[in-house]
Design a protein around this motif. Structure first.
Motif, short mmCIF file in Angstrom:
data_model
loop_
_atom_site.label_atom_id
_atom_site.label_comp_id
_atom_site.label_asym_id
_atom_site.label_seq_id
_atom_site.Cartn_x
_atom_site.Cartn_y
_atom_site.Cartn_z
N PHE A 195 0.75 -1.21 0.07
CA PHE A 195 -0.12 0.16 -0.01
C PHE A 195 0.81 1.24 0.01
CE2 PHE A 195 -2.77 3.19 2.36
CZ PHE A 195 -3.90 3.26 1.13
N LEU B 89 -8.76 0.62 -3.30
CA LEU B 89 -7.76 -0.02 -4.08
C LEU B 89 -8.37 -0.19 -5.60
CD1 LEU B 89 -6.24 -2.25 -1.72
CD2 LEU B 89 -4.99 -0.64 -2.89
N ILE C 180 -1.24 -2.78 -6.37
CA ILE C 180 -2.52 -2.59 -6.07
C ILE C 180 -3.32 -3.98 -5.95
CG2 ILE C 180 -4.88 -2.12 -6.91
CD1 ILE C 180 -3.72 0.51 -7.90
#
Length: 587
Positions: A251, A349, A273
């Motif tokens: 992340f 995301l 991602i």
């Protein structure tokens, strides 16, 4: 059972009574309770004790003493972080029992994830993520590598998110999201957070491989110390920790990759991602093991808990930072549940992946269409901030295409006109700024977007008038003569048509947002559909004019689609007119 009782002893220790605030050199604390009791007996409802110089502003800023919603001192467990630490609110190590220590560390990670999602939703950073006492004293966790590395990457992530949102200025009206209140976001060594996290990850990965070996459960590991004391649970705890650490690593990579100029890190961000989504699924799957590995009974529904295990995390106190929000009253913040936090990050995301998959089309028409379609998924603040930062960098589209080049392309002018001296004129410069502002406005939330579009609509009309005046002043009577050889005249003519077209598009978007925000009553539908019908007719006229000049097949396709939209809104207008007339007749 011994492990369970030890954990309960660790979590449920009674707190010692607080000592009063010590008096200073020039201050002496006095008990005003008798005075307040006497005043309450004489006061009636609605009455207020105030001095001679008390005014309306002071009344609006006044605190209601002993009201938990107004008096920040009412809901504080501790007066300071040091007092909380002295009373054992955030022990290091968390427990001398390794099993309990690992369990509690995972609970802290899960609760921090829930706090971070709550912060992204618009609440104060001080009362969400930094309600964790371990984050407020970074050096205390240095003897606990697992917790220390995780806290560092949390701080670095928060700092990166704040930077993106602050640069994009897409935050909500109250600006609480980007306010840091002097919190320790810049810890020493936080720039090396990924290397520290990677070292811890490699250690746990070796432990996981070791415990998967055939004889690992029957013999003591000689080269590696186990995470905790129960050999049967070693593999489950290793997997639970690894997916949480790896999610944090990927992340943080997503955020830093998307910040690279001109969209150069989008492909790399998409890979991270995909890894983040995979790790989130593993985090969800670990919840069953974490609940079964403890014999502590859970009160209430597990759906409302902020940890996967259902236990209450150690080392958090939201009331510690209440005073940092002064002069505003303390907010009653409900932290999102752990499952809702995971769902939020999954949605975030996915939205970021949509942004990264955009091909960076230089056509303004394509950009506007993409942003409008993207907003239909109702992205949250962080995703919208990344979108705006991608679109507008250094006053250019994607940080590479000058605004005047974008305008000439949108006005269907040839590429050789993009360096014309007309771009230096004041009215053209103002038009370029309006295009930049329009892109920024479209990246805000629906309510803010509609309000700003209503204001900017007038600005576009003013710029059109200024351009028209500059056109007539520049060319005089030649304005009514078609002269393809005069590049300046052709530029003005095309840009004027495009500005009108764009103005009608803004008006159309403004009206459509009213439906999305549910601002219209049924009795207003007929009128609004009629407005949309008129706007689309004008928009089609301007688009048709550009099509005639350039003869583009793509423009003809857009025009045909627009006529379909006009027909649809006209039919809807007729339908609601008939329905409203029928209802009025029945009444």
């Amino acid at each position: 059972m011994a492990g369970t009782s030890a954990q309960e002893a660790t979590v449920d220790l009674p707190l010692p009574e607080r000592t009063p605030i010590p008096s200073g050199d020039h201050t002496v604390w006095a008990d005003v309770s008798p005075l307040l009791d006497a005043a309450c007996k004489d006061l009636q409802d609605g009455m207020l004790i105030h001095g001679d110089n008390f005014n309306l502003f002071a009344a609006m800023s006044a605190l209601e003493i002993m009201d938990p919603k107004m008096d920040s001192g009412m809901i504080c467990k501790y007066y300071s972080v040091d007092e909380a630490i002295e009373n054992g609110a955030a022990p290091v190590p968390i427990s001398f029992d390794k099993t309990i220590d690992v369990q509690c560390t995972i609970d802290i990670m899960d609760h921090l994830l829930a706090c971070e999602a709550t912060w992204h939703k618009g609440h104060s950073l001080a009362q969400t993520v930094f309600s964790c006492i371990y984050l407020l004293r970074p050096d205390r966790t240095s003897s606990h590598p697992l917790l220390h590395s995780y806290c560092r990457v949390i701080r670095a992530t928060c700092k990166t998110v704040i930077s993106v949102v602050s640069d994009a200025r897409t935050h909500e009206e109250e600006d609480l999201f980007i306010m840091t209140y002097g919190l320790p976001l810049n810890g020493d060594g936080d720039e090396k957070c990924l290397s520290m996290l990677k070292a811890v990850e490699e250690t746990i990965s070796r432990q996981l491989r070791a415990c998967k070996a055939p004889s690992s459960k029957t013999r003591v590991l000689e080269d590696l110390m186990p995470l905790q004391n129960n050999v049967e649970f070693e593999e489950g705890y290793c997997k639970a920790l690894l997916c949480r650490l790896r999610f944090r690593k990927h992340f943080y990579h997503v955020l830093t990759s998307m910040r690279r100029p001109q969209g150069r890190g989008l492909e790399l961000a998409r890979k991270h991602i995909a890894s983040c989504i995979s790790e989130l699924k593993c985090i969800l799957n670990s919840s069953e093991f974490l609940r079964s590995s403890t014999l502590v009974t859970h009160e209430g529904s597990i759906e409302d808990k902020t940890t996967a295990s259902g236990r209450q995390p150690i080392g958090f106190d939201a009331s510690l930072n209440c005073r940092l929000s002064a002069p505003t009253p303390p907010r009653a913040i409900k932290i999102l549940s752990w499952k809702k936090a995971v769902e939020y990050f999954m949605k975030l995301l996915q939205d970021l992946d949509v942004i990264c998959s955009y091909p960076l089309d230089p056509s303004l028409e394509s950009v506007l269409h993409f942003v409008v379609e993207f907003q239909k998924s109702q992205p949250d603040l962080v995703a919208r901030a990344h979108l705006q930062r991608l679109l507008v960098q250094d006053g250019k589209l994607y940080g590479r295409d000058p605004v005047f080049a974008v305008i000439t392309r949108a006005a269907a002018l040839r590429d050789n006109t993009r360096n014309h001296d007309i771009q230096k004129k004041e009215s053209i410069v103002q038009l370029g700024q309006l295009v930049i502002n329009l892109l920024k406005i479209l990246c805000t939330n629906g309510a803010w977007q509609r309000r700003k579009l209503g204001k900017i609509l007038q600005d576009w009309r003013v710029v059109y008038v200024q351009l028209e005046m500059a056109f007539r002043k520049e060319f005089g009577e030649k304005a009514n003569i078609s002269n393809d050889e005069n590049v300046g005249m052709k530029l003005f003519q095309h840009i004027l048509v495009w500005v009108e077209e764009q103005t009608y598009w803004i008006a159309f978007r403004f009206l459509i947002l009213g439906f999305e925000l549910e601002l219209y009553s049924e009795s207003e539908y007929c009128m609004v559909y009629w407005y949309i019908y008129v706007v689309l007719i004008k928009l089609a006229e301007k688009t048709n004019l550009k099509t005639v000049v350039n003869g583009g097949e793509r423009r003809k396709g857009i025009l045909l689609k627009m006529w379909h939209e006009i027909t649809r809104f006209r039919l809807q207008s007729c339908f609601f007119s008939a329905k409203y007339a029928l209802l009025k007749g029945l009444q």
